[in-house]
Design a protein around this motif. Sequence first.
Motif, mmCIF file in Angstrom:
data_model
loop_
_atom_site.group_PDB
_atom_site.id
_atom_site.type_symbol
_atom_site.label_atom_id
_atom_site.label_comp_id
_atom_site.label_asym_id
_atom_site.label_seq_id
_atom_site.Cartn_x
_atom_site.Cartn_y
_atom_site.Cartn_z
ATOM 1 N N LYS A 1 44.998 54.098 30.118
ATOM 2 C CA LYS A 1 44.071 52.978 29.990
ATOM 3 C C LYS A 1 43.035 53.112 31.095
ATOM 4 N N TYR A 2 41.765 52.968 30.727
ATOM 5 C CA TYR A 2 40.667 53.052 31.676
ATOM 6 C C TYR A 2 40.058 51.665 31.838
ATOM 7 N N ILE A 3 39.892 51.254 33.091
ATOM 8 C CA ILE A 3 39.276 49.970 33.386
ATOM 9 C C ILE A 3 38.085 50.233 34.299
ATOM 10 N N HIS A 4 36.917 49.799 33.851
ATOM 11 C CA HIS A 4 35.688 50.042 34.597
ATOM 12 C C HIS A 4 35.663 49.228 35.895
ATOM 13 N N ILE A 5 35.227 49.868 36.973
ATOM 14 C CA ILE A 5 35.097 49.200 38.264
ATOM 15 C C ILE A 5 33.631 48.811 38.442
ATOM 16 N N PRO A 6 33.338 47.526 38.598
ATOM 17 C CA PRO A 6 31.942 47.110 38.826
ATOM 18 C C PRO A 6 31.387 47.700 40.125
ATOM 19 N N GLN A 7 30.069 47.777 40.226
ATOM 20 C CA GLN A 7 29.430 48.359 41.404
ATOM 21 C C GLN A 7 29.696 47.568 42.680
ATOM 22 N N HIS A 8 29.964 46.288 42.574
ATOM 23 C CA HIS A 8 30.188 45.472 43.770
ATOM 24 C C HIS A 8 31.620 45.572 44.302
ATOM 25 N N ILE B 1 54.658 55.814 36.185
ATOM 26 C CA ILE B 1 53.339 55.180 36.214
ATOM 27 C C ILE B 1 52.473 55.881 37.252
ATOM 28 N N ASP B 2 51.271 56.264 36.857
ATOM 29 C CA ASP B 2 50.294 56.850 37.786
ATOM 30 C C ASP B 2 49.023 56.013 37.732
ATOM 31 N N VAL B 3 48.420 55.799 38.884
ATOM 32 C CA VAL B 3 47.158 55.067 38.977
ATOM 33 C C VAL B 3 46.210 55.913 39.813
ATOM 34 N N GLU B 4 45.004 56.134 39.289
ATOM 35 C CA GLU B 4 44.016 56.896 40.049
ATOM 36 C C GLU B 4 42.615 56.426 39.693
ATOM 37 N N ILE B 5 41.669 56.800 40.536
ATOM 38 C CA ILE B 5 40.272 56.480 40.273
ATOM 39 C C ILE B 5 39.606 57.734 39.747
ATOM 40 N N LEU B 6 38.973 57.605 38.581
ATOM 41 C CA LEU B 6 38.214 58.691 37.970
ATOM 42 C C LEU B 6 36.788 58.206 37.773
ATOM 43 N N GLY B 7 35.888 58.662 38.605
ATOM 44 C CA GLY B 7 34.498 58.233 38.494
ATOM 45 C C GLY B 7 34.373 56.752 38.770
ATOM 46 N N GLU B 8 33.934 56.002 37.768
ATOM 47 C CA GLU B 8 33.736 54.555 37.904
ATOM 48 C C GLU B 8 34.866 53.755 37.266
ATOM 49 N N ASP B 9 35.999 54.414 36.981
ATOM 50 C CA ASP B 9 37.111 53.757 36.295
ATOM 51 C C ASP B 9 38.412 53.892 37.070
ATOM 52 N N VAL B 10 39.278 52.899 36.906
ATOM 53 C CA VAL B 10 40.672 53.014 37.316
ATOM 54 C C VAL B 10 41.409 53.522 36.088
ATOM 55 N N CYS B 11 42.162 54.596 36.254
ATOM 56 C CA CYS B 11 42.933 55.163 35.146
ATOM 57 C C CYS B 11 44.403 54.864 35.387
ATOM 58 N N HIS C 1 37.114 37.982 47.554
ATOM 59 C CA HIS C 1 37.246 39.225 48.304
ATOM 60 C C HIS C 1 37.805 40.397 47.506
ATOM 61 N N GLN C 2 38.436 40.152 46.355
ATOM 62 C CA GLN C 2 39.134 41.224 45.655
ATOM 63 C C GLN C 2 38.839 41.256 44.155
ATOM 64 N N PHE C 3 39.062 42.456 43.597
ATOM 65 C CA PHE C 3 39.045 42.716 42.159
ATOM 66 C C PHE C 3 40.479 43.128 41.849
ATOM 67 N N ILE C 4 41.192 42.338 41.028
ATOM 68 C CA ILE C 4 42.628 42.548 40.821
ATOM 69 C C ILE C 4 42.910 42.808 39.342
ATOM 70 N N ILE C 5 43.629 43.907 39.084
ATOM 71 C CA ILE C 5 44.043 44.271 37.726
ATOM 72 C C ILE C 5 45.559 44.124 37.674
ATOM 73 N N THR C 6 46.055 43.359 36.699
ATOM 74 C CA THR C 6 47.492 43.184 36.539
ATOM 75 C C THR C 6 47.887 43.679 35.150
ATOM 76 N N VAL C 7 48.878 44.584 35.112
ATOM 77 C CA VAL C 7 49.357 45.155 33.854
ATOM 78 C C VAL C 7 50.847 44.864 33.735
ATOM 79 N N GLU C 8 51.248 44.302 32.589
ATOM 80 C CA GLU C 8 52.665 43.998 32.358
ATOM 81 C C GLU C 8 53.335 45.198 31.700
#
Length: 126
Positions: A89-96, A62-72, A46-53
């Motif tokens: 750091k940019y992490i691509h979000i898959p289409q699903h 710390i700021d987290v936002e969505i820019l286009g198809e990426d989590v910044c 059910h989820q897509f989970i990003i964990t950053v240490e």
Amino acid sequence: MNDPMKKMNDFFQSRPKRTLLDSIDAYLSQKPLSNNIPTEIVENEHQFIITVEVPGIPKEDIDVEILGEDVCIKIKEQNHNNRTIGGKKYIHIPQHVSKANMKAVYRHGLLEISLMKKKAKKIEIE
């Protein structure tokens, strides 16, 4: 006189201030997060989970936002335990994966970003 090399040179000298290549260059030249910061991406049903240490970093830095198809993920640059931490750091979000209900939680030095997966639409077979 029609000198093609002069025309080409003039073209590159008089180009617009911001081109697509300038935008790409600006994006790629942004300071990345330190390579020492472990990041893990996990998907379950059910989820897509990003964990950053990022232990010891205040939540306010710390700021987290969505820019286009990426989590910044942006961390304000600072010195911590004799090392410099900070950058983007940019992490691509898959289409699903849905970008609508992102949730970020920061506890005990772990930043966990959760995004819900889109539900599949069943197609009836006639």
